[in-house]
Design a protein around this motif. Structure first.
Motif, PDB file in Angstrom:
ATOM      1  N   ALA A 139     -21.790  41.928  -1.565  1.00 26.44           N
ATOM      2  CA  ALA A 139     -20.783  42.892  -2.027  1.00 26.44           C
ATOM      3  C   ALA A 139     -21.353  44.311  -2.023  1.00 26.44           C
ATOM      4  CB  ALA A 139     -20.296  42.519  -3.421  1.00 26.44           C
ATOM      5  N   SER A 140     -22.641  44.428  -2.311  1.00 27.34           N
ATOM      6  CA  SER A 140     -23.257  45.752  -2.293  1.00 27.34           C
ATOM      7  C   SER A 140     -23.361  46.305  -0.882  1.00 27.34           C
ATOM      8  CB  SER A 140     -24.637  45.727  -2.959  1.00 27.34           C
ATOM      9  OG  SER A 140     -25.549  44.982  -2.200  1.00 27.34           O
ATOM     10  N   HIS A 141     -23.534  45.435   0.110  1.00 28.88           N
ATOM     11  CA  HIS A 141     -23.615  45.891   1.504  1.00 28.88           C
ATOM     12  C   HIS A 141     -22.307  46.571   1.906  1.00 28.88           C
ATOM     13  CE1 HIS A 141     -26.589  42.314   2.127  1.00 28.88           C
ATOM     14  NE2 HIS A 141     -27.056  43.234   1.308  1.00 28.88           N
ATOM     15  N   ALA A 142     -21.194  45.938   1.572  1.00 29.94           N
ATOM     16  CA  ALA A 142     -19.885  46.516   1.897  1.00 29.94           C
ATOM     17  C   ALA A 142     -19.661  47.817   1.127  1.00 29.94           C
ATOM     18  CB  ALA A 142     -18.783  45.509   1.580  1.00 29.94           C
ATOM     19  N   LEU A 143     -20.051  47.834  -0.142  1.00 33.15           N
ATOM     20  CA  LEU A 143     -19.892  49.035  -0.951  1.00 33.15           C
ATOM     21  C   LEU A 143     -20.709  50.190  -0.374  1.00 33.15           C
ATOM     22  CD1 LEU A 143     -18.815  50.370  -3.566  1.00 33.15           C
ATOM     23  CD2 LEU A 143     -20.911  49.556  -4.676  1.00 33.15           C
ATOM     24  N   LEU A 144     -21.939  49.932  -0.003  1.00 36.25           N
ATOM     25  CA  LEU A 144     -22.789  50.971   0.590  1.00 36.25           C
ATOM     26  C   LEU A 144     -22.224  51.446   1.919  1.00 36.25           C
ATOM     27  CD1 LEU A 144     -26.215  49.384  -0.293  1.00 36.25           C
ATOM     28  CD2 LEU A 144     -25.299  51.523  -1.230  1.00 36.25           C
ATOM     29  N   ILE A 202     -23.926  47.364   7.169  1.00 32.94           N
ATOM     30  CA  ILE A 202     -25.180  47.223   6.432  1.00 32.94           C
ATOM     31  C   ILE A 202     -25.396  45.734   6.191  1.00 32.94           C
ATOM     32  CG2 ILE A 202     -26.367  47.721   4.264  1.00 32.94           C
ATOM     33  CD1 ILE A 202     -24.894  50.429   4.283  1.00 32.94           C
ATOM     34  N   ASN A 203     -26.491  45.225   6.701  1.00 33.25           N
ATOM     35  CA  ASN A 203     -26.779  43.796   6.609  1.00 33.25           C
ATOM     36  C   ASN A 203     -27.686  43.423   5.451  1.00 33.25           C
ATOM     37  OD1 ASN A 203     -25.239  43.055   8.881  1.00 33.25           O
ATOM     38  ND2 ASN A 203     -26.863  43.795  10.216  1.00 33.25           N
ATOM     39  N   ARG A 237     -41.036  49.862 -13.376  1.00 34.82           N
ATOM     40  CA  ARG A 237     -40.916  49.593 -14.814  1.00 34.82           C
ATOM     41  C   ARG A 237     -42.168  50.185 -15.475  1.00 34.82           C
ATOM     42  NH1 ARG A 237     -40.796  44.889 -12.339  1.00 34.82           N
ATOM     43  NH2 ARG A 237     -42.625  44.182 -13.492  1.00 34.82           N
ATOM     44  N   THR A 238     -42.017  51.273 -16.186  1.00 29.72           N
ATOM     45  CA  THR A 238     -43.179  51.937 -16.778  1.00 29.72           C
ATOM     46  C   THR A 238     -43.475  51.452 -18.192  1.00 29.72           C
ATOM     47  OG1 THR A 238     -41.783  53.778 -17.468  1.00 29.72           O
ATOM     48  CG2 THR A 238     -42.938  53.988 -15.351  1.00 29.72           C
ATOM     49  N   ALA A 239     -42.521  50.747 -18.801  1.00 32.86           N
ATOM     50  CA  ALA A 239     -42.736  50.129 -20.117  1.00 32.86           C
ATOM     51  C   ALA A 239     -41.768  48.962 -20.252  1.00 32.86           C
ATOM     52  CB  ALA A 239     -42.518  51.135 -21.233  1.00 32.86           C
ATOM     53  N   TYR A 240     -42.186  47.959 -21.003  1.00 30.81           N
ATOM     54  CA  TYR A 240     -41.358  46.766 -21.197  1.00 30.81           C
ATOM     55  C   TYR A 240     -41.639  46.195 -22.577  1.00 30.81           C
ATOM     56  CZ  TYR A 240     -39.805  41.920 -20.800  1.00 30.81           C
ATOM     57  OH  TYR A 240     -39.198  40.709 -21.016  1.00 30.81           O
ATOM     58  N   THR A 241     -40.579  45.885 -23.295  1.00 31.39           N
ATOM     59  CA  THR A 241     -40.694  45.196 -24.577  1.00 31.39           C
ATOM     60  C   THR A 241     -39.933  43.892 -24.435  1.00 31.39           C
ATOM     61  OG1 THR A 241     -40.754  47.290 -25.768  1.00 31.39           O
ATOM     62  CG2 THR A 241     -40.225  45.316 -27.047  1.00 31.39           C
ATOM     63  N   ALA A 242     -40.622  42.774 -24.598  1.00 34.24           N
ATOM     64  CA  ALA A 242     -39.990  41.465 -24.469  1.00 34.24           C
ATOM     65  C   ALA A 242     -39.031  41.235 -25.629  1.00 34.24           C
ATOM     66  CB  ALA A 242     -41.048  40.365 -24.435  1.00 34.24           C
ATOM     67  N   GLY A 243     -38.005  40.485 -25.371  1.00 33.96           N
ATOM     68  CA  GLY A 243     -37.039  40.146 -26.405  1.00 33.96           C
ATOM     69  C   GLY A 243     -36.895  38.643 -26.508  1.00 33.96           C
ATOM     70  N   THR A 244     -36.150  38.210 -27.468  1.00 34.11           N
ATOM     71  CA  THR A 244     -35.870  36.795 -27.631  1.00 34.11           C
ATOM     72  C   THR A 244     -34.424  36.551 -27.251  1.00 34.11           C
ATOM     73  OG1 THR A 244     -35.248  37.168 -29.924  1.00 34.11           O
ATOM     74  CG2 THR A 244     -37.547  36.567 -29.502  1.00 34.11           C
ATOM     75  N   GLY A 245     -34.047  35.297 -27.113  1.00 31.43           N
ATOM     76  CA  GLY A 245     -32.669  34.975 -26.777  1.00 31.43           C
ATOM     77  C   GLY A 245     -32.400  35.098 -25.297  1.00 31.43           C
ATOM     78  N   THR A 246     -31.151  34.953 -24.946  1.00 24.95           N
ATOM     79  CA  THR A 246     -30.754  35.011 -23.540  1.00 24.95           C
ATOM     80  C   THR A 246     -30.286  36.416 -23.197  1.00 24.95           C
ATOM     81  OG1 THR A 246     -28.505  34.345 -24.093  1.00 24.95           O
ATOM     82  CG2 THR A 246     -30.057  32.594 -23.507  1.00 24.95           C
ATOM     83  N   VAL A 247     -30.420  36.747 -21.940  1.00 22.02           N
ATOM     84  CA  VAL A 247     -29.998  38.071 -21.492  1.00 22.02           C
ATOM     85  C   VAL A 247     -29.374  37.953 -20.106  1.00 22.02           C
ATOM     86  CG1 VAL A 247     -32.212  38.691 -20.438  1.00 22.02           C
ATOM     87  CG2 VAL A 247     -30.703  40.488 -21.265  1.00 22.02           C
ATOM     88  N   THR A 248     -28.365  38.755 -19.862  1.00 20.70           N
ATOM     89  CA  THR A 248     -27.756  38.863 -18.545  1.00 20.70           C
ATOM     90  C   THR A 248     -28.148  40.217 -17.980  1.00 20.70           C
ATOM     91  OG1 THR A 248     -25.885  37.522 -19.238  1.00 20.70           O
ATOM     92  CG2 THR A 248     -25.591  38.864 -17.258  1.00 20.70           C
ATOM     93  N   PHE A 249     -28.749  40.209 -16.811  1.00 21.56           N
ATOM     94  CA  PHE A 249     -29.176  41.428 -16.137  1.00 21.56           C
ATOM     95  C   PHE A 249     -28.051  41.889 -15.230  1.00 21.56           C
ATOM     96  CE2 PHE A 249     -32.878  38.991 -17.163  1.00 21.56           C
ATOM     97  CZ  PHE A 249     -33.836  39.920 -17.538  1.00 21.56           C
ATOM     98  N   GLY A 250     -27.810  43.181 -15.172  1.00 26.31           N
ATOM     99  CA  GLY A 250     -26.769  43.682 -14.290  1.00 26.31           C
ATOM    100  C   GLY A 250     -27.168  44.984 -13.619  1.00 26.31           C
ATOM    101  N   ILE A 251     -26.905  45.054 -12.328  1.00 23.63           N
ATOM    102  CA  ILE A 251     -27.049  46.294 -11.569  1.00 23.63           C
ATOM    103  C   ILE A 251     -25.715  46.516 -10.876  1.00 23.63           C
ATOM    104  CG2 ILE A 251     -28.212  47.432  -9.633  1.00 23.63           C
ATOM    105  CD1 ILE A 251     -30.766  46.031 -10.503  1.00 23.63           C
ATOM    106  N   PHE A 252     -25.151  47.701 -11.060  1.00 20.77           N
ATOM    107  CA  PHE A 252     -23.808  47.997 -10.589  1.00 20.77           C
ATOM    108  C   PHE A 252     -23.818  49.248  -9.723  1.00 20.77           C
ATOM    109  CE2 PHE A 252     -23.670  45.813 -14.598  1.00 20.77           C
ATOM    110  CZ  PHE A 252     -22.698  44.847 -14.412  1.00 20.77           C
ATOM    111  N   GLY A 253     -22.953  49.280  -8.712  1.00 22.87           N
ATOM    112  CA  GLY A 253     -22.822  50.449  -7.850  1.00 22.87           C
ATOM    113  C   GLY A 253     -21.431  51.030  -7.955  1.00 22.87           C
TER     114      GLY A 253
END
Length: 183
Positions: free
Chosen positions: A143-148, A75-76, A84-100
């Motif tokens: 890394a996701s390509h290898a996992l898939l 898998i290349n 995203r059907t709804a979104y509420t903005a926040g303050t401060g910093t955030v780390t986004f994560g998507i995991f498999g």
């Protein structure tokens, strides 16, 4: 039309010189199957996918085997698209994560174990998901390509969404398995 889908582009090396294909995989299931949902450490909810900084995570389960990707394929590139059907903005910093993970998260019935399980897999992406209502189309990492590729016969491959940071007010709502209008 289901809102959450997974597109996998792959090259297959075999008896033919090169064969290139695209597979689109949806997280689908009847209400009550927990194919998609969200969890805190104490509550598990079917279908609705809500992600909130540090307190609520979401998941979706995909049947990779249904895509017919041959075992041993390379898998290349892989793209994850969700609404995203709804979104509420926040303050401060955030780390986004998507995991498999190869674990079928729909079968994890203990909320605290499910909450931990969402981030226990391979990091597939750590970048912004966008803001406001709309569609996120994200290119997943190598890394996701290898996992898939190592899970092409998996009927319960899961992807989890999590946020971490100093804001406790940022909230994303993502369309689950029962979907609605197109993204």
């Amino acid at each position: 039309m289901k809102k959450l889908y997974f597109v996998i582009l792959f090259c297959c090396f075999g008896f033919q010189l090169f064969a290139q294909s695209t597979a689109t995989i949806f997280a689908t299931g009847a209400t009550g199957t927990f194919t998609t949902g969200n969890t805190t450490t104490s509550t598990r909810t079917d279908n609705t996918m809500t992600v909130k900084d540090g307190s609520q995570r979401s998941w979706a389960v995909f049947n990779l085997n249904a895509a017919g990707i041959p075992t041993g394929s390379t898998i290349n590139s892989a793209t994850l698209t969700f609404a995203r059907t709804a979104y509420t903005a926040g303050t401060g910093t955030v780390t986004f994560g998507i995991f498999g993970t190869a674990t079928n998260l729909s079968t994890v019935t203990t909320p605290s174990a499910l909450y931990a399980g969402i981030i226990s897999g391979t990091s597939m992406l750590a970048t912004t998901w966008g803001t406001g209502v709309g569609t996120s189309t994200l290119t997943l990492n190598a890394a996701s390509h290898a996992l898939l590729a190592s899970n092409v016969t998996n009927t319960g491959f899961s992807i989890g969404w999590a946020l971490a940071g100093t804001s406790t007010t940022r909230i994303y709502t993502i369309t689950g398995e029962t979907g609605g209008a197109s993204a």
